[in-house]
Design a protein around this motif. Sequence first.
Motif, PDB file in Angstrom:
ATOM      1  N   HIS A  15       0.794  -1.224   0.000  1.00 32.85           N
ATOM      2  CA  HIS A  15       0.000   0.000   0.000  1.00 32.85           C
ATOM      3  C   HIS A  15       0.829   1.279   0.000  1.00 32.85           C
ATOM      4  O   HIS A  15       0.337   2.322  -0.441  1.00 32.85           O
ATOM      5  CB  HIS A  15      -0.944   0.016   1.207  1.00 32.85           C
ATOM      6  N   VAL A  16       2.054   1.217   0.521  1.00 34.40           N
ATOM      7  CA  VAL A  16       2.888   2.420   0.589  1.00 34.40           C
ATOM      8  C   VAL A  16       3.933   2.426  -0.527  1.00 34.40           C
ATOM      9  O   VAL A  16       4.087   3.411  -1.259  1.00 34.40           O
ATOM     10  CB  VAL A  16       3.562   2.535   1.973  1.00 34.40           C
ATOM     11  N   GLN A  17       4.645   1.293  -0.675  1.00 35.20           N
ATOM     12  CA  GLN A  17       5.696   1.227  -1.688  1.00 35.20           C
ATOM     13  C   GLN A  17       5.213   0.693  -3.031  1.00 35.20           C
ATOM     14  O   GLN A  17       5.946   0.710  -4.017  1.00 35.20           O
ATOM     15  CB  GLN A  17       6.861   0.368  -1.173  1.00 35.20           C
ATOM     16  N   HIS A  18       3.975   0.186  -3.058  1.00 35.93           N
ATOM     17  CA  HIS A  18       3.340  -0.289  -4.294  1.00 35.93           C
ATOM     18  C   HIS A  18       4.192  -1.341  -5.003  1.00 35.93           C
ATOM     19  O   HIS A  18       4.396  -1.293  -6.216  1.00 35.93           O
ATOM     20  CB  HIS A  18       3.050   0.889  -5.233  1.00 35.93           C
ATOM     21  N   GLN A  19       4.675  -2.314  -4.223  1.00 30.73           N
ATOM     22  CA  GLN A  19       5.483  -3.404  -4.759  1.00 30.73           C
ATOM     23  C   GLN A  19       4.672  -4.698  -4.795  1.00 30.73           C
ATOM     24  O   GLN A  19       3.703  -4.876  -4.065  1.00 30.73           O
ATOM     25  CB  GLN A  19       6.741  -3.610  -3.909  1.00 30.73           C
ATOM     26  N   LYS A  20       5.088  -5.602  -5.680  1.00 24.01           N
ATOM     27  CA  LYS A  20       4.524  -6.941  -5.724  1.00 24.01           C
ATOM     28  C   LYS A  20       5.245  -7.809  -4.695  1.00 24.01           C
ATOM     29  O   LYS A  20       6.430  -7.595  -4.405  1.00 24.01           O
ATOM     30  CB  LYS A  20       4.680  -7.548  -7.115  1.00 24.01           C
ATOM     31  N   VAL A  21       4.535  -8.814  -4.157  1.00 21.97           N
ATOM     32  CA  VAL A  21       5.162  -9.639  -3.120  1.00 21.97           C
ATOM     33  C   VAL A  21       5.308 -11.101  -3.515  1.00 21.97           C
ATOM     34  O   VAL A  21       6.094 -11.826  -2.917  1.00 21.97           O
ATOM     35  CB  VAL A  21       4.360  -9.551  -1.799  1.00 21.97           C
ATOM     36  N   GLY A  22       4.588 -11.592  -4.472  1.00 25.60           N
ATOM     37  CA  GLY A  22       4.657 -12.996  -4.852  1.00 25.60           C
ATOM     38  C   GLY A  22       3.375 -13.410  -5.535  1.00 25.60           C
ATOM     39  O   GLY A  22       2.509 -12.569  -5.845  1.00 25.60           O
ATOM     40  N   THR A  23       3.224 -14.715  -5.771  1.00 28.68           N
ATOM     41  CA  THR A  23       2.030 -15.210  -6.457  1.00 28.68           C
ATOM     42  C   THR A  23       1.212 -16.184  -5.617  1.00 28.68           C
ATOM     43  O   THR A  23       0.021 -16.327  -5.825  1.00 28.68           O
ATOM     44  CB  THR A  23       2.432 -15.904  -7.772  1.00 28.68           C
ATOM     45  N   ARG A  24       1.859 -16.890  -4.667  1.00 29.87           N
ATOM     46  CA  ARG A  24       1.166 -17.869  -3.822  1.00 29.87           C
ATOM     47  C   ARG A  24       1.659 -17.695  -2.389  1.00 29.87           C
ATOM     48  O   ARG A  24       2.859 -17.698  -2.135  1.00 29.87           O
ATOM     49  CB  ARG A  24       1.438 -19.291  -4.295  1.00 29.87           C
ATOM     50  N   ALA A  25       0.724 -17.546  -1.453  1.00 31.32           N
ATOM     51  CA  ALA A  25       1.114 -17.243  -0.072  1.00 31.32           C
ATOM     52  C   ALA A  25       0.482 -18.215   0.912  1.00 31.32           C
ATOM     53  O   ALA A  25      -0.578 -18.797   0.655  1.00 31.32           O
ATOM     54  CB  ALA A  25       0.712 -15.816   0.289  1.00 31.32           C
ATOM     55  N   VAL A  26       1.145 -18.365   2.049  1.00 29.72           N
ATOM     56  CA  VAL A  26       0.589 -19.025   3.223  1.00 29.72           C
ATOM     57  C   VAL A  26       0.599 -18.005   4.350  1.00 29.72           C
ATOM     58  O   VAL A  26       1.624 -17.352   4.596  1.00 29.72           O
ATOM     59  CB  VAL A  26       1.391 -20.280   3.616  1.00 29.72           C
TER      60      VAL A  26
END
Length: 413
Positions: free
Chosen positions: A148-159
Motif C-alpha cells: 500500500h505504501v511502496q506499491h510493490q509486488k510480493v509474490g504469487t502464492r502465499a501461506v
Amino acid sequence: MPELLTPTVAVIGGGPGGLSAAAGLAPHLDQVVVLDREQQAGGIPRHSDHPGYGIRDRKRFMSGPSYATTLVEDARAAGAQILTGWTVTGWADDDTLEVTTPLGRVLVRPDVFCFATGARERPRTARLVPGTRPAGVLTTGQLQNLVHVQHQKVGTRAVVVGAELVSWSAVMTLAESGCRTEALVSEHPVGESYSLFRIPGRVAFRTRVETTSRVASIQGRRRVTGVEIEDTRTGDRKVLECDTVVFTGDWIPDHELLRSAGVELDPASGSPVVDAAMRTSKANVFAVGNVNHPVETADVVAIEGAVAAERILEHFGGRPAPEASVRLVADDPIRWVSPSRLAPGGPAPARDRLVCWVDRLVPRPVVTVSQGGHRLARKRLAWPAAPGRAFRIPSSMLDGVDAAGGDVRIAID
C-alpha cells in the motif's frame, strides 16, 4: 544543548488512540503535541487499504487510509500539534523524553505523558520457526507497507500463519497485490476470526484454514518454496507450496519506553498495569489503546483515546487518584485482563467493558467474579471466548468489589 519543549501533554504515538486523545485534550489545554516516528501520522490504518474502519466511532464504513486521514485532520483542527518523524529514543531523566527529530536531538518535558505506542506482531525469529532463511517471509505490517505504501509486488502464492482478523486483512492485501493465499494456518480447532469474516473469506478468496496445525519449517533458498505444517493431533506433516509467508497476530505491546521508565508491567501481557482511568503506576503517565491490551480494533482504540482525554482532563482539574485499588487476576483459560487494577467507586473502564485474552475456545462462557473466596457475580455471556481476538466482559460484574477485600479473580466456569 538540545532544544527543550515543555507542552502540557505529550502523546507518544500517532495512531487512532493517540490522535483521538489529542483531539479531546487540545481544545482545553495550552499545548498538546503528538510525537510519531513515522513520516505520516495515522498508525496502522494508513497501510490497510481496505474497508472496515470507523464503524463504532464514526458510524461509517471507511477504508484504512481515509480513516487515518480523518483522525489526523480532527486532531489538527482541535489544536493539537502533530510532529512526524520524531522518534522517542529514551529518557533524559524521570520527566524528560529524548527525541530524535529531523532538526536534531530534542528534549520533551510535559506535565503529563499519554503513551499510545500500540502493539506489533511477533516475527518469525521470535516464534522460533525452523528452516532456511529465504526472502519472502513477512509480517502483516511489512506486507501492507510494501503493497500500500511502496506499491510493490510480493509474490504469487502465499501461506498466512494465523487466522485472526488481521490474518484476513493480510489475505485482502495479498489479493490486491495479485497474490493468491493458499491457506491460513491456525493451531486452534477453529479459526480465530469471527465467522462473519471466516466463512465469506474462504469463499471470496478461494482459500482454506488449516486448523490444529503449526508451521514446522520454512523451505527455500533464495526465495520461499514451501511451508511444512504439522497436524498437532496426529503429528502428520505436509508441505504447502508457496513463495510468500506472512506471520500475523501473536501481538506484543510496544512497552519499551514504559519499561525503561520503571512503570509496572503485567507479567502475562507485557502491558503496563493500568486502572480504569488508564493511569499507570507513575502519577503523570497514562497509557491508552493496544499498548494496554494487544490487540483491539482501531475504532475501539479511538473510542478509548477519547475516554483517556476525559480522564487526563479530570487529572488537570484536580480530581485525586483513588487511594485504594485492587488487582484483577485472570484464571485459566483467561490469560490476562485489562485494566488490571480497579478502584471501587472510580470511573468505569472505556465502553464499560473489561478486555481479556483467552487461550482456548469456550463457545458459551459463564464468567464468574470472586473476591476473598466469595463469589460476587456470575453471568453467561452471549458471545464466545475465543483465542486470537478480544473477549469483552461487562464491567458491571465488578460492582460489588470491596476496596479492602484483596485481589479480584475473574474466571470462566
